[in-house]
Design a protein around this motif. Sequence first.
Motif, mmCIF file in Angstrom:
data_model
loop_
_atom_site.group_PDB
_atom_site.id
_atom_site.type_symbol
_atom_site.label_atom_id
_atom_site.label_comp_id
_atom_site.label_asym_id
_atom_site.label_seq_id
_atom_site.Cartn_x
_atom_site.Cartn_y
_atom_site.Cartn_z
ATOM 1 N N SER A 13 35.370 39.239 33.066
ATOM 2 C CA SER A 13 35.586 39.783 31.737
ATOM 3 C C SER A 13 36.927 40.521 31.646
ATOM 4 C CB SER A 13 34.393 40.679 31.366
ATOM 5 O OG SER A 13 34.807 41.973 31.061
ATOM 6 N N GLU A 14 37.363 41.200 32.740
ATOM 7 C CA GLU A 14 38.679 41.867 32.773
ATOM 8 C C GLU A 14 39.804 40.839 32.595
ATOM 9 O OE1 GLU A 14 40.058 45.271 33.329
ATOM 10 O OE2 GLU A 14 37.931 45.668 32.944
ATOM 11 N N ASP A 15 39.773 39.827 33.495
ATOM 12 C CA ASP A 15 40.864 38.854 33.515
ATOM 13 C C ASP A 15 40.375 37.592 34.226
ATOM 14 O OD1 ASP A 15 43.141 37.321 34.071
ATOM 15 O OD2 ASP A 15 44.403 39.128 33.993
ATOM 16 N N MET A 16 40.089 36.558 33.463
ATOM 17 C CA MET A 16 39.489 35.353 34.027
ATOM 18 C C MET A 16 40.398 34.709 35.077
ATOM 19 S SD MET A 16 37.872 32.086 32.044
ATOM 20 C CE MET A 16 36.857 32.963 30.894
ATOM 21 N N GLY A 17 41.702 34.658 34.784
ATOM 22 C CA GLY A 17 42.656 34.020 35.696
ATOM 23 C C GLY A 17 42.729 34.754 37.024
ATOM 24 N N ALA A 18 42.874 36.065 36.953
ATOM 25 C CA ALA A 18 42.975 36.868 38.170
ATOM 26 C C ALA A 18 41.687 36.777 38.975
ATOM 27 C CB ALA A 18 43.268 38.320 37.814
ATOM 28 N N LYS B 156 48.225 42.631 25.813
ATOM 29 C CA LYS B 156 48.933 42.457 27.086
ATOM 30 C C LYS B 156 50.284 41.811 26.816
ATOM 31 C CE LYS B 156 44.746 41.632 29.222
ATOM 32 N NZ LYS B 156 43.881 40.611 29.753
#
Lengths: 401, 290
Positions: B170-175, B289
């Motif tokens: 949920s924060e950052d799918m890619g990371a 962002k």
Amino acid sequence: MFENVSRRNFLQVSAAGVALLGLAGCNGSNYSAGGSEGGSGSIKVGIMGPHTGDNSSYGLACLNGAQLYFKQLNEDGGVNGKQIEPVVYDEKGDATEAVNAYNRLVQEDGVTGIVGDVTTGPTIAVAQASVADNMPCVTPSATAADVVTYGSNYFRACVTDPEQGRVMANFASEQGYKNVATLYLSGSDYSEGVNAAFCEEAEALGITITSQQSYAEGDVDFKAQLTNIIATNPDAILVPNYYQDDGMIVNQARTQGYDKVFLGVDGWSGIYGGSENYAEAANLHDCYYCCAFSSSNESETATAFVEAYEAEYGEAPTNFCALGYDAAMVLANGLAAAEEAGLEPGSEDYKQAVIDGIASGTVEGVTGSISYEGTGDPIKSSLIITFAEDGTEETFEVLEA
Amino acid sequence: MFFTQVLNGLQLGSIYALVALGYTMVYGIILLLNFAHGDIIMVGAYVSWLVMAQLGLHPVLAIILSVAACTLMGVLIDKVAYAPLRNAPRLSILITAIGVSYFLENGAQLVFGADAKVVPAYTDIQTIQLGGLALSFPSVLTVLVTIVATVALTIVVQKTKLGKAMRAVSEDMGAARLMGINVNTTISFTFAVGSALAGIGAVLYAMAYTQANPTMGMMLGTKAFVAAVLGGIGSIPGAVVGGLLVGFAEVIVTALNLSVWKDAVVFLLLIIVLVVRPTGIFGRTMNEKV
């Protein structure tokens, strides 16, 4: 028990009507049925109602009841030796279609009387159109007050919504209930009409209305209203609605610890033992509602009707089948009066004689004795229905008019 | 009477909260407003009806099968309808969600008919007597189950590995993917948990209102969506608080005998929150962002 078709339903009904019209092309839908075919020794009567579309269950029930009566009448020799020839039209629940059907019945088929229409909206349209022709008509089931007010030619076989409210108020008084609360559907002519008439009559009879609560269309949670009602500690709660809502209200009230009486009107018909059991059998104790007909009624005419209906159609008759049967009987009674006077069918005198015959006569219908006193509204008895422990309906008493 | 009305509000609010939790979790993880979520409740209610009224089996089995069917349905909808659109514009997937909702509603109407079906009682217990006060058993049970479910969900999200993965996606799918988290499994898990909560909601709903019909999920889903937005979409405590707010608002309006205005008040509440605090009560202010 009919209110006006809601706007959404109206759209569906009209859409269905238009679609069917397209399918049917210009063939119309004259499916004259039953009885012997034409001939000089026959009397043509119209039967109309919604036989397709949203309200078709009501229309078909009335149709079945009316056709059964005419069939039995013909087997018994008809009216004055003449056979009754029913002409059937489907008006698809639409007021415009209903007026078209009416015009075809009168102008093309030359009927001398009509059983119909079935639901309030189309019936009002037909009632307005029929005044100019002074055509004798008997609606089995349209309950709005307007229906019989346009001319002296329109009669109904059922009682009005407010009349049901008054019947239940008298019943409440008879049973000695001192405090009664009500829970009705806001925005419904049927529910509000019954509620208003009930409260007026009940207060005149010395009953205190402790609380009048309402709910909105589509609501499923009635606990907030019921909490308010139960806090006023009533002896009975009037719930003048249709069976799906009634079932939920009864169930929820019982879970809140209310174990006293519920009063209802004919919309309750079907709450248990029909297609679904909308209330738990254990919750239906001390519930009473009024209606025209119940197969639990053990009177001689009603039992004979139930047997004949089951033999003819292979299913138990509903309230509407019985009202269709009685409407046909009322009309036939008028026809008999005109035939006795030796008048020419189709003439103005003949139609007036039919109307006078209905207005002054009394018939012993399957929904009780029906007579008229100056208006198209019948003076008739009502049944009070209650429920056995296993949920089956029982006739509690017959309230004479 | 006051206490009973409070219970009425808690019960109604709890059902909204259970449904809103599913909304908020799915939104939190893939930024999708899953409009089919309300209809999952409908599926659960029909499963209960099938198992008890049609097959005549035990209520406990009905509860298990309803929750299982909802969970499976949620995962299936994600795999069939949403997963292929993972990289598509958000509008496409939103419209797909509306399509799924219509599909479920009309499918149910085709299979079961438009009439309401009556779900038999799960238990014979109807009321609980508490110091002269008769409390509705379904209401009490609903409130208790919702408390347990919310606590359990919080533990899953905060304490377990899968929960940590959910928060990371949920924060950052890619990371998260770069860190070795299986994003697809995590998303499926989120749908499963959200839909299981909807399944629990379905059983509690059917217990309280005893009827199932094809469009029952529509208004329920919309109200739960309002609840999720009120509380701050993406926030778990927010969904619960939002649900209770909507429930209490409805009960207060109804208790004042203004039930016709009930829906209007709920949506007015939504408008006010959107104007005054667009991120909702517990929502974080999002920073774009760069």
